[in-house]
Design a protein around this motif. Structure first.
Motif, mmCIF file in Angstrom:
data_model
loop_
_atom_site.group_PDB
_atom_site.id
_atom_site.type_symbol
_atom_site.label_atom_id
_atom_site.label_comp_id
_atom_site.label_asym_id
_atom_site.label_seq_id
_atom_site.Cartn_x
_atom_site.Cartn_y
_atom_site.Cartn_z
ATOM 1 N N ARG A 112 0.835 -1.210 0.000
ATOM 2 C CA ARG A 112 0.000 0.000 0.000
ATOM 3 C C ARG A 112 0.867 1.256 0.000
ATOM 4 O O ARG A 112 0.553 2.240 -0.676
ATOM 5 N N LEU A 127 1.335 4.666 -2.790
ATOM 6 C CA LEU A 127 1.410 6.102 -2.494
ATOM 7 C C LEU A 127 2.624 6.762 -3.144
ATOM 8 O O LEU A 127 2.660 7.981 -3.294
ATOM 9 N N ILE A 134 -5.107 11.934 -0.689
ATOM 10 C CA ILE A 134 -5.550 10.650 -1.250
ATOM 11 C C ILE A 134 -6.077 10.833 -2.670
ATOM 12 O O ILE A 134 -6.033 9.909 -3.486
ATOM 13 N N ARG A 135 -6.570 12.030 -2.991
ATOM 14 C CA ARG A 135 -7.122 12.264 -4.332
ATOM 15 C C ARG A 135 -6.060 12.115 -5.413
ATOM 16 O O ARG A 135 -6.385 11.944 -6.593
ATOM 17 N N VAL A 145 -3.811 9.691 -5.420
ATOM 18 C CA VAL A 145 -3.464 8.278 -5.563
ATOM 19 C C VAL A 145 -4.028 7.748 -6.876
ATOM 20 O O VAL A 145 -5.210 7.927 -7.181
ATOM 21 N N GLN A 146 -3.189 7.086 -7.647
ATOM 22 C CA GLN A 146 -3.606 6.606 -8.964
ATOM 23 C C GLN A 146 -4.451 5.337 -8.877
ATOM 24 O O GLN A 146 -5.415 5.168 -9.616
ATOM 25 N N GLN A 147 -4.110 4.438 -7.957
ATOM 26 C CA GLN A 147 -4.844 3.180 -7.804
ATOM 27 C C GLN A 147 -5.716 3.247 -6.541
ATOM 28 O O GLN A 147 -5.462 2.557 -5.556
ATOM 29 N N LYS A 148 -6.744 4.051 -6.598
ATOM 30 C CA LYS A 148 -7.584 4.254 -5.403
ATOM 31 C C LYS A 148 -8.276 2.961 -4.976
ATOM 32 O O LYS A 148 -8.406 2.688 -3.775
ATOM 33 N N PHE A 164 -5.763 0.744 -3.298
ATOM 34 C CA PHE A 164 -5.414 1.341 -2.008
ATOM 35 C C PHE A 164 -6.490 1.025 -0.970
ATOM 36 O O PHE A 164 -6.191 0.654 0.170
ATOM 37 N N LEU A 165 -7.761 1.153 -1.353
ATOM 38 C CA LEU A 165 -8.867 0.883 -0.438
ATOM 39 C C LEU A 165 -8.906 -0.595 -0.059
ATOM 40 O O LEU A 165 -9.054 -0.942 1.125
#
Length: 343
Positions: free
Chosen positions: A66, A70, A218-219, A221-224, A227-228
């Motif tokens: 994770r 980032l 967080i906005r 982050v490319q792989q939201k 990440f979640l």
């Protein structure tokens, strides 16, 4: 020189705090209770410690993945092993000196992956902000699913504050408390804004601003989605490892996943209070077990120290192993994972 003195003072303070909690967790235990603790640990399902150990290692590895997500907006593609090693060595250092582990994590990646430390700091701030939110969610879930267990002691302790003479809730007292809380928040914002030039107030302001900045970042982050999912998986693995520890002790096995959830939430606070959670973790878990009707000074202490030892052994073994392999792994490695954009 002044910074070194402050570091030493900080280290001694947190070490002393940890030792104080250790003393607090054992000071009221008499000989018969020590025998009960030894008996409970001797009769435990020790084989469950192995899967609990592996689950915690996996949770740390997912955390490393994770963190790597980032770094992507910065153009960094470090190797999975180097990121994982940085995370584990950071935990290892944090066990002795709080917050120094975060510096060590960045330093390791700066050395072996040629990444800029100042850029990595922002990713760590974002991680910590997300962890705060996750811990609050864990507490909310604990109250939701185990509210009948953990709300009763809290209600009993604080009922006199919000009740009237007849034992019923006082609307006037509740309104005054709510108004006082809003006033405190307003006063806090005023102090942070008006007296931010004072050293202590400025540091507090930076902490609050850092959490807000971390969450807002967080906005980028490319792989939201990834990440979640990884964030959820980290806490699910923490929960699974904690629950296995509860099942390992025969006296607490009946608490199940609900007990694992409350123990995870409460124990996480202990991990923050002292380096590596020493002392504080066992004290808080022991107190929690008393809310479940178990003896705080026997079963509570046994469970608290059992869970803490497993988590600490994970950090010690894997942290030292990563430290010993780090140089060898990077010795003949071409830096294919160097930044893909100019620094």
């Amino acid at each position: 020189m002044k910074k070194k003195v402050l570091t030493v003072v900080q280290y001694l303070f947190f070490l002393g705090l940890g030792l104080f909690f250790v003393w607090l967790s054992v000071k009221d235990i008499h000989h018969e209770q020590w025998l009960q603790i030894k008996d409970a640990l001797a009769r435990a399902r020790h084989w469950l410690i192995v899967p609990a150990f592996l689950l915690l290692v996996l949770a740390h590895y997912v955390r490393a993945l994770r963190w790597k997500i980032l770094m992507e907006p910065l153009g960094y593609r470090p190797s999975n092993f180097n990121v994982f090693a940085a995370v584990m060595i950071g935990y290892l250092v944090n066990s002795g000196v709080p917050r120094l582990g975060e510096v060590m994590k960045c330093t390791i990646l700066s050395r072996y992956e040629k990444l800029r430390v100042d850029k990595l700091v922002g990713t760590i701030v974002m991680e910590r902000a997300v962890d705060v939110v996750c811990l609050l969610i864990a507490f909310a879930c604990a109250f939701l699913f185990q509210g009948d267990i953990i709300s009763a002691p809290i209600r009993e302790r604080f009922s006199g504050i919000v009740s009237d003479g007849s034992g019923e809730a006082s609307v006037r007292k509740i309104a005054l408390m709510a108004g006082g809380a809003l006033l405190f928040v307003a006063l806090l914002f005023f102090v942070l804004k008006r007296f931010g030039h004072i050293d202590f107030i400025g540091k507090l302001k930076n902490v609050v601003r850092g959490i807000g900045h971390g969450l807002s970042s967080i906005r980028f982050v490319q792989q939201k989605g990834a990440f979640l999912i990884q964030t959820i998986l980290i806490w699910v693995l923490y929960l699974a490892g904690t629950t296995l520890g509860i099942y390992a002790l025969r006296e607490t096995a009946h608490l199940g996943i609900g007990g694992g959830l409350t123990t995870l939430a409460v124990g996480s606070v202990g991990m923050v209070i002292t380096p590596g959670g020493i002392g504080a973790y066992a004290v808080l878990v022991g107190k929690l077990m008393s809310w479940y009707g178990l003896d705080e000074n026997t079963i509570g202490v046994a469970l608290g120290w059992l869970l803490w030892v497993v988590q600490t052994v994970v950090v010690l073994i894997v942290g030292v192993l990563c430290f010993s392999l780090l140089s060898r792994f990077n010795k003949n490695r071409d830096h294919e994972s160097s930044p893909v954009v100019p620094q």
